[in-house]
Motif scaffolding. Sequence first.
Motif, PDB file in Angstrom:
ATOM      1  N   THR A   1       0.828  -1.199   0.000  1.00  0.00           N
ATOM      2  CA  THR A   1       0.000   0.000   0.000  1.00  0.00           C
ATOM      3  C   THR A   1       0.866   1.253   0.000  1.00  0.00           C
ATOM      4  O   THR A   1       0.638   2.191  -0.770  1.00  0.00           O
ATOM      5  CB  THR A   1      -0.912   0.004   1.241  1.00  0.00           C
TER       6      THR A   1
ATOM      7  N   GLY B   1      -5.689   4.396  -0.822  1.00  0.00           N
ATOM      8  CA  GLY B   1      -4.786   3.600   0.005  1.00  0.00           C
ATOM      9  C   GLY B   1      -5.515   2.501   0.744  1.00  0.00           C
ATOM     10  O   GLY B   1      -5.084   1.340   0.742  1.00  0.00           O
TER      11      GLY B   1
ATOM     12  N   LEU C   1      -5.158  -1.511   0.350  1.00  0.00           N
ATOM     13  CA  LEU C   1      -4.830  -2.334   1.516  1.00  0.00           C
ATOM     14  C   LEU C   1      -5.748  -3.555   1.585  1.00  0.00           C
ATOM     15  O   LEU C   1      -5.303  -4.689   1.762  1.00  0.00           O
ATOM     16  CB  LEU C   1      -4.963  -1.489   2.780  1.00  0.00           C
TER      17      LEU C   1
END
Lengths: 254, 261, 353
Positions: B56, B192, B196
């Motif tokens: 990430t 992000g 993830l």
Amino acid sequence: MWTVFFLLFVPLFALPLLVVLGASFATHWSSVLPSGFTTGHYEAATRGEALQALTTSLVTAVSASLVALAAGTWAALAAAALGKRYRKVLDALFVLPVAVPSVVVGLATLVAFSQPPMLLNGTRWIVIIAHAVLVTAFAYQSVSAAITRLDPAYAQAAASLGASPAYVLWRVRLPLLLPSLTAAAGLCFALSMGELSATMMLYPPDWTPLPVLIYAATDRGALFTGSALAVVLMAATLLVLLAVSRIRTRASYR
Amino acid sequence: MALLALVFLYPLALVVQQSFQPDTGGTSVQPYADVLASPAFREALWTTVWLAVAATVGCLVLGFVLALIIAFVPFPGSKAVARFIDVFLSFPSFLITLALLFVYGTVGMANGAWTDVTGAAEGPFQFLTTPWGVLLAEITYFTPFVMRPLLAAFSQLDTGQLEAASSLGARAPRIVRRVILPEALPALAAGGSLVLVLCLNEFGIVLFTGAKGVTTLPTLVYGKAILESDYPGACVVAVVNVLISVGLYGLYRVVSRRAGA
Amino acid sequence: MSTTSSGIRFDSVTVAYDGNVVLDALDLTVGPGEVMALLGPSGSGKTTALRAVAGFVRPASGRVFLGDRDVTDLPPHRRGIGMVVQQYALFPHMRVEDNVAFGLKARKVAKAEIRTRVLEALEMTGMGAYARRHPRELSGGQQQRVAIARALAIRPDVLLLDEPLSALDAQLRSGMLAELARLHRELPDVSILYVTHDQVEALTLADRIAVMDRAKLRACGTPRELYRAPADAFTASFVGGANLLPVTVGDRGVSFGDAEIEVDTGGVARGASATLCVRPHLVGLGDGPNRLTGTVGEIQWRGATHRLYVDVAGHRVMADLRELKAPPAHGESVSLHFAPEDAVLLPAGVGGG
């Protein structure tokens, strides 16, 4: 600035695709460029087992997309008609398949349909069901985004002209949503074509989609055959996406 | 509604149920104790989490830089590049890994070039079957997922704001830090957290690297269920995995909603 | 559809969104064949009233009647009304003729009948030559004509127009205004509810005007009544511009600052404060009855007229005068006058609206 960009971009993104393409025509790759040009892998990749895998993938993707599109659209329309609270519940429900790992979706489907009342394990239906569940979430999300963007004035104008809600849906709202619907269909199709993780858990021997075949090929070391299969997969996906976007531009310019 | 409940929620419930039922019959938390205590599970959990976090971070940095260039440096092909990213997103993840095998694999391009040039018997790139190979593949594949929301955010950024900043004498790095970064923050956060979650759940990449030493939660589920036929164990791992990723996905929804507001 | 009598009646209609009252106990009747303008600023509840007739908002209390039918509980598609909205809302995926035919097809009218009625509606709005076009190929004014044709094709007893001209530029607007007036002459039996914030549109088209403000009906009457004898200060200032002067009622008139003004006090008690309403174009420059003296605060040349803003006793008085050969300079002391019968005394204080 652009040199930086290309230094990052080309090796990372463009190269992989070119490499796969290059490898699919090669027999050896032990230096900078592949060697031993051949189209033999394609001959292998377009008949017998591979051809069957391609049709399997296409049939699975098309039917899963259609099911997902129908279910997703219907749910999105229902959500739009319901109150705010129900819509939140529905939203949350339909994004779950995105958050849950697809391997787990595969496992869950396997567990559920391997026991009565529904014994579907070992049939093609279980693959299609898993795919449909996985992509319905995406269909729902893109269709419901499109519905919120749709100006309610159209539906209201139609209702004031005496059209019943069903008539309004069929003649006004769905045609206006058509571009978004085709976009959602394309997305679902692409996802289903490339879906590997849930399929690995589920596929019966007589229903092997392309990604599984690619994995099997690379796993036994036949990288070049795998590449050729991957190129076939990409080409098939791209062709369908292209056709869908053609329909979409036609629909939006009508 | 009932349909969805049938084909999605019902199986999930069964998974949870089965995770409490060891093969010996009855209901107990024995499978949990077994699995949670096993070193294989702990290692997989640890690998999954650090791979996902590292991937990430990598995606965010790379995606930010690339999106910045596409959005703000005028270039005739930037539209085509944006188009290409969309196409890229529609391909399955394992393609990347397949390609990396050719590029950095033991007999691949990079090693081939190295052996050609230096005459060494083996190339220096042996990382592909290690977690680093998985990391590289994940960063490559998931960076576009960060770039897309960023590009959308940048396109809404008022260029007048940038012109005003530069007319006031601000240099490019300063503009990026003071003007662009705050605007992009919500998009970065949203992208992000999506990456993830996706990394946590990634299966194809890990499977394809042939990295036998790399086991993540999804491959553990697969291994337990298909290779070992240990369904309760698989279900336990699945439940853990679902909890982690659904929790994170909830976070992503919250963050992206705030970004939209 | 009702065959007895058309017309619209609001019977104490109240509409609230989340406890917010946006339409407060509206009582209003639009007679058969009458054009009623709902005039008011944005947020005054006028559009809500129209949407209550169309069926898109449900009254919290009160009833809505079309003719002698109570339609309060009917869904929109069973009310048989024609509606035209500001953004036209033409269906972009249909040709002009299909747009116009939409309502007829939805009602399953016979094919041959549809064809003649579509032609008729398009001819009536002057859009006959554009039947095969798509909406995006038309200009804003043409789209508006198609929207009107679409609403008329179903031969409604009631036509609802929601700010139909506000998306058009000034020149097109006056053309469409004449067009609407002609349509009304050709369709004398259709009741029209016309929502607008533009007083010129209301004064030009309407048989009667209902002035709305803050969810309430302020006044209702013919344009002439509202203009010549507004009932309150809000109506006076919203229907045509007005000078609203705070005055004290005396024996034979009122006093404004030092000036004594002769006016019909109409029974207002002596010593009470009131508001005097004088239209700017009825104010003259120079000596005359009801003289006011002040200094020129601002002067605007508007081509055919000059507008003078004169500061009198701390208040700005507007005067619209035929173009002046030698306009007074800024700061110059001038006299203004008006005829006693041109002023109306309002009981409420200034700025009641």
